[in-house]
Design an enzyme around this catalytic site. Structure first.
Site, PDB file in Angstrom:
ATOM      1  N   LYS A 217       0.844  -1.285   0.056  1.00  0.00           N
ATOM      2  CA  LYS A 217       0.139  -0.061  -0.053  1.00  0.00           C
ATOM      3  C   LYS A 217       0.831   1.200  -0.009  1.00  0.00           C
ATOM      4  O   LYS A 217       0.314   2.156  -0.387  1.00  0.00           O
ATOM      5  CB  LYS A 217      -0.907  -0.122   1.322  1.00  0.00           C
ATOM      6  CG  LYS A 217      -2.098  -1.226   1.329  1.00  0.00           C
ATOM      7  CD  LYS A 217      -3.096  -0.897   0.218  1.00  0.00           C
ATOM      8  CE  LYS A 217      -4.038  -1.941   0.393  1.00  0.00           C
ATOM      9  NZ  LYS A 217      -5.135  -2.069  -0.840  1.00  0.00           N
TER      10      LYS A 217
ATOM     11  N   GLU B 219      -9.767   6.207   2.900  1.00  0.00           N
ATOM     12  CA  GLU B 219     -10.747   5.129   3.664  1.00  0.00           C
ATOM     13  C   GLU B 219      -9.702   3.761   3.722  1.00  0.00           C
ATOM     14  O   GLU B 219      -8.497   3.613   3.221  1.00  0.00           O
ATOM     15  CB  GLU B 219     -11.663   4.395   2.550  1.00  0.00           C
ATOM     16  CG  GLU B 219     -11.014   3.444   1.450  1.00  0.00           C
ATOM     17  CD  GLU B 219     -10.016   3.799   0.671  1.00  0.00           C
ATOM     18  OE1 GLU B 219     -10.131   5.159   0.409  1.00  0.00           O
ATOM     19  OE2 GLU B 219      -9.441   3.085   0.140  1.00  0.00           O
TER      20      GLU B 219
ATOM     21  N   SER C  84       1.873  -9.657  -0.885  1.00  0.00           N
ATOM     22  CA  SER C  84       1.621  -8.197  -0.626  1.00  0.00           C
ATOM     23  C   SER C  84       1.862  -7.725   0.723  1.00  0.00           C
ATOM     24  O   SER C  84       1.884  -6.488   0.674  1.00  0.00           O
ATOM     25  CB  SER C  84       0.138  -8.112  -1.367  1.00  0.00           C
ATOM     26  OG  SER C  84      -0.718  -8.854  -0.291  1.00  0.00           O
TER      27      SER C  84
HETATM   28  C1  LIG Z   1      -1.489  -7.116   2.646  1.00  0.00           C
HETATM   29  C2  LIG Z   1      -2.597  -6.728   1.615  1.00  0.00           C
HETATM   30  N1  LIG Z   1      -2.762  -7.231   0.521  1.00  0.00           N
HETATM   31  C3  LIG Z   1      -3.873  -7.162  -0.255  1.00  0.00           C
HETATM   32  C4  LIG Z   1      -4.855  -6.127  -0.147  1.00  0.00           C
HETATM   33  C5  LIG Z   1      -5.975  -5.978  -1.105  1.00  0.00           C
HETATM   34  O1  LIG Z   1      -5.802  -4.763  -1.650  1.00  0.00           O
HETATM   35  P1  LIG Z   1      -5.608  -4.795  -3.174  1.00  0.00           P
HETATM   36  O2  LIG Z   1      -6.651  -5.987  -4.036  1.00  0.00           O
HETATM   37  O3  LIG Z   1      -6.011  -3.503  -3.739  1.00  0.00           O
HETATM   38  O4  LIG Z   1      -4.220  -5.182  -3.650  1.00  0.00           O
HETATM   39  C6  LIG Z   1      -4.895  -5.487   1.025  1.00  0.00           C
HETATM   40  C7  LIG Z   1      -5.857  -4.473   1.501  1.00  0.00           C
HETATM   41  O5  LIG Z   1      -5.820  -3.861   2.529  1.00  0.00           O
HETATM   42  C8  LIG Z   1      -3.700  -5.546   1.990  1.00  0.00           C
HETATM   43  O6  LIG Z   1      -3.461  -5.167   3.087  1.00  0.00           O
END
Ligand SMILES: Cc1ncc(COP(=O)(O)O)c(C=O)c1O
Lengths: 291, 406
Positions: B95, B117, B384
């Site tokens: 993020k 948000e 992620s």
């Molecule tokens: C670690 C992590 N991965 C994935 C996501 C999902 O978001 P996005 O699909 O935009 O990557 C989030 C959302 O809070 C997150 O914190």
């Protein structure tokens, strides 16, 4: 998987610059176009109350509309509740959630309109969000709406550049499509919204969501003046107009005044006290008429 | 240089095929136009690019490693698995790539106030950190249900100087937090910058967020060529709104041999209706300013969702994913809460890495994908985020008591 742009209602060309079909043959018979057009021609200001359809149930809305007409409403906005009302403040949000809890749907709101139509000729306009119309099918919605006796639709989250299919279908069916303008709108946007709007243009009084407010922003008169200079279509002002004094002030320069949250809140406080609601609407009507 | 002129033209108006667009109240249209112009000017400005690059390196910790997960590869008995380690970034997830970019843009536009948000709290924490680093006040909207299950991140945001505003309306999760942030923006549009957290929302947000997240795939592509001297055969990432997935996929979009797989949250199972798999089980509709896949009922009302991971608990998805699904460029699958939890344990024990529950969804899909591809194939998984924020949820799921949550 084929989703044509027209079917999805996400067309993106016509409404942008070229003036949309503001006056189709079908629209000339439209109650809203006739009533508001005649008022503008005569210099008479109109009062447009807003209530949430189905709050707390359809029968209550039916009774309420009768009362609003008797109290002098020139046209009536019916909110059709959506799960994610991004343009609404807390009062209308709560009303929408009560209506949803009571089972109100777009189809239910159309059925309600058909019942209301049995005993009044007052122009009726939906105020809702685009996904409900899209999901129903834009052409089918416009046709069914006119058949039920609806006169127009305000879509709070649909700017004219995304609205060309709705404008075309509305024009063909005879349903007015009302777009919004705001204090942030440029002259180019005023032209584009004026080109797509039929019935009236909805001027949002301030940056913000629907709700009860204490005063009328000083820049509003100038904004309404700019819009009226750009278009023959009547301009009604809404968002935050909560008291007869405010309505009187706005009626000095706008063709109409829309009052929503103040009314919805009154109904929330006591849904049974229709006497109070009637008196409030009569006061608003008097204020708008003798600005 | 690769060019896709037709697509590029559509993107000028924020369309991905029929998807995307700008379905918002009129008040916001001029603000979105201003944002679009400022973003395109910033991208062309070498000073902006240089500052962003420097911040990503020294503040966020880029580049992140591409890690060969040897023991996980052995455990699953198939394709060679590489992890793109976004979990190692400052604040613990991808993020921050986006929030640093957007806050830098806010500063450039002269905006004086930041709002955001958040669902899992990761985007909120990343926005709070970036706002603090640039000295801007920050307010974060969060559903009260998410505040409960991500209490640690609420406190982290406050430590970073942000005000966290609980949202009581609707389902009290991410979608309602977005509604409330949009209402704030409509009201305070002239001086406020809305840092949107994923590749959804009205144009130009999907393009802005993808641009700032695309560094994930750009690095991974280069790193894979360095290590293996060829491109991966498949990229896998979890999809909430879709930002980490699109960030990973974008650099590979024109590499036809690279399969792209997005993994959504199947919650308690698609058949139960308690899930958040918009692409797998939803249908096209308009939510939060864009036309894309949405979980909605027969009347077009948006449905409540469920996922064990707050970051995937969202009924919508970015419009470019909708386009990639329809064109077949990417494939979307869904895994359950239970499968994600198993993947957490597997990665912990095979690699010594505690993944976020969101990322664990991508990992869980490897159970079937890796053996099916076979040992000659290379897979990149978008890791992620890290799972520190999820330990209470994980402990609760396995019935263990790790002390008072509050
Ligand atoms: C670690 C992590 N991965 C994935 C996501 C999902 O978001 P996005 O699909 O935009 O990557 C989030 C959302 O809070 C997150 O914190």
């Amino acid at each position: 998987m084929s989703r044509s742009r027209a079917a999805a209602g996400t067309g993106r060309s016509a409404a942008r610059r070229a003036a949309a079909p503001t006056s189709t043959a079908a629209l000339r018979d439209n109650r809203l176009v006739r009533v508001l057009g005649a008022a503008r021609a005569a210099g008479r200001r109109v009062l447009v109350p807003y209530v949430m359809a189905g709050d707390p149930d359809p029968a209550a809305t039916e009774r309420l509309v009768e009362l609003l007409v008797a109290a002098g409403a020139d046209a009536i906005e019916l909110g059709v509740p959506f799960s994610d009302p991004i343009a609404d403040g807390p009062v209308n949000q709560r009303a929408g959630f009560r209506a949803l809890a009571g089972g109100m749907t777009l189809g239910g709101a159309l059925a309600l309109v058909a019942r209301i139509r049995e005993h009044t000729g007052v122009p009726l306009v939906f105020m809702t969000y685009y996904n409900l119309l899209l999901h129903h099918g834009l052409a089918a919605f416009c046709r069914e709406a006119v058949a039920a006796g609806l006169d127009g639709v305000i879509t709070a989250d649909l700017p004219p550049e995304e609205g060309d299919v709705l404008v075309a279908e509305g024009g063909a069916a005879g349903l007015a499509t009302i777009f919004l303008l705001a204090p942030t709108s440029t002259d180019a946007r005023i032209r584009s919204v004026a080109g797509a709007s039929t019935g009236f243009i909805y001027c949002v009084s301030r940056t913000g969501v629907t709700g009860v407010r204490d005063e009328v922003p000083p820049e509003l008169a100038e904004l309404v003046g700019r819009i009226r200079a750009a278009s023959e279509t009547p301009v009604c002002v809404g968002f935050g107009i909560s008291r007869p004094g405010q309505a009187r002030e706005v009626a000095r320069y706008a063709d109409g005044v829309i009052v929503g949250s103040a009314l919805v809140r009154m109904l929330e406080e006591d849904p049974e006290d229709l006497g109070r609601v009637g008196a409030f609407v009569r006061d608003l009507k008097a204020a708008v008429s003798d600005r | 240089m690769r060019t896709m002129p037709r697509k590029a033209r559509a993107e000028l108006r924020g369309r991905y095929g029929v998807y995307g667009g700008r379905y918002v109240p009129e008040t916001l249209i001029p603000a979105l136009e201003e944002l679009e112009t400022a973003f395109h000017e910033a991208r062309r400005d070498p000073a902006f690019t240089a500052e962003l690059e420097q911040r990503l390196r020294t503040f966020c910790g880029r580049p992140t490693p591409l890690y060969f997960a040897r023991r996980l590869t052995e455990a699953l008995g198939g394709a060679r698995i590489y992890l793109k380690r976004e979990d190692l970034l400052h604040t613990g997830a991808h993020k921050i790539n986006n929030t640093v970019g957007q806050v830098l843009l806010a500063v450039r536009m002269g905006k004086r106030r930041i709002i955001a948000e958040t669902g899992a709290g990761q985007h909120g924490v990343a926005t709070a950190a970036a706002a603090a680093a640039f000295g801007l006040p920050c307010e974060v909207y969060m559903g009260v249900e998410d505040m409960e299950r991500q209490a640690l991140n609420v406190f982290r945001m406050r430590l970073l100087g942000a005000r966290v505003i609980g949202v009581e309306g609707g389902s009290r999760t991410l979608k309602d937090a977005i509604n409330e942030a949009l209402r704030d923006w409509v009201t305070n549009v002239r001086d406020t910058f809305y840092v949107f957290g994923t590749v959804a929302g009205p144009h130009p947000y999907p393009e802005i967020v993808r641009t700032f997240q695309a560094i994930i795939g750009e690095e991974a592509r280069r790193q894979m060529l360095d290590v293996e001297d060829r491109l991966p055969d498949c990229c896998v990432a979890c999809v909430g709104g879709g930002s980490n997935a699109l960030g990973l996929f974008h650099a590979f979009r024109d590499d036809p041999t690279v399969a792209l797989v997005g993994v959504e949250a199947a919650g308690r199972g698609l058949a139960t209706g308690e899930h958040a798999a918009s692409l797998t089980a939803g249908s096209p509709g308009v939510l939060h300013g864009a036309y894309s896949y949405v979980l909605q009922d027969a009347g077009g009302q948006v449905l409540p969702t469920h996922s064990i991971s707050a970051g995937l608990d969202y009924p919508g998805v970015g419009p470019e994913h909708a386009y990639m699904k329809d064109t077949g460029r990417a494939r979307y699958v869904a895994v359950t809460d239970e499968e994600a939890l198993e993947a957490v344990h597997l990665l912990c024990r095979t690699e010594g890495i505690l993944p976020a529950l969101e990322s664990a969804h991508a990992l869980a899909h490897l159970n079937t994908l890796a053996p099916a591809l076979g040992p000659d194939k290379l897979v990149v998984v978008g890791l992620s985020g890290r799972g520190d924020k999820d330990v209470h949820t994980i402990a609760k799921a396995v019935g263990e008591d790790v002390g008072d949550r509050r």
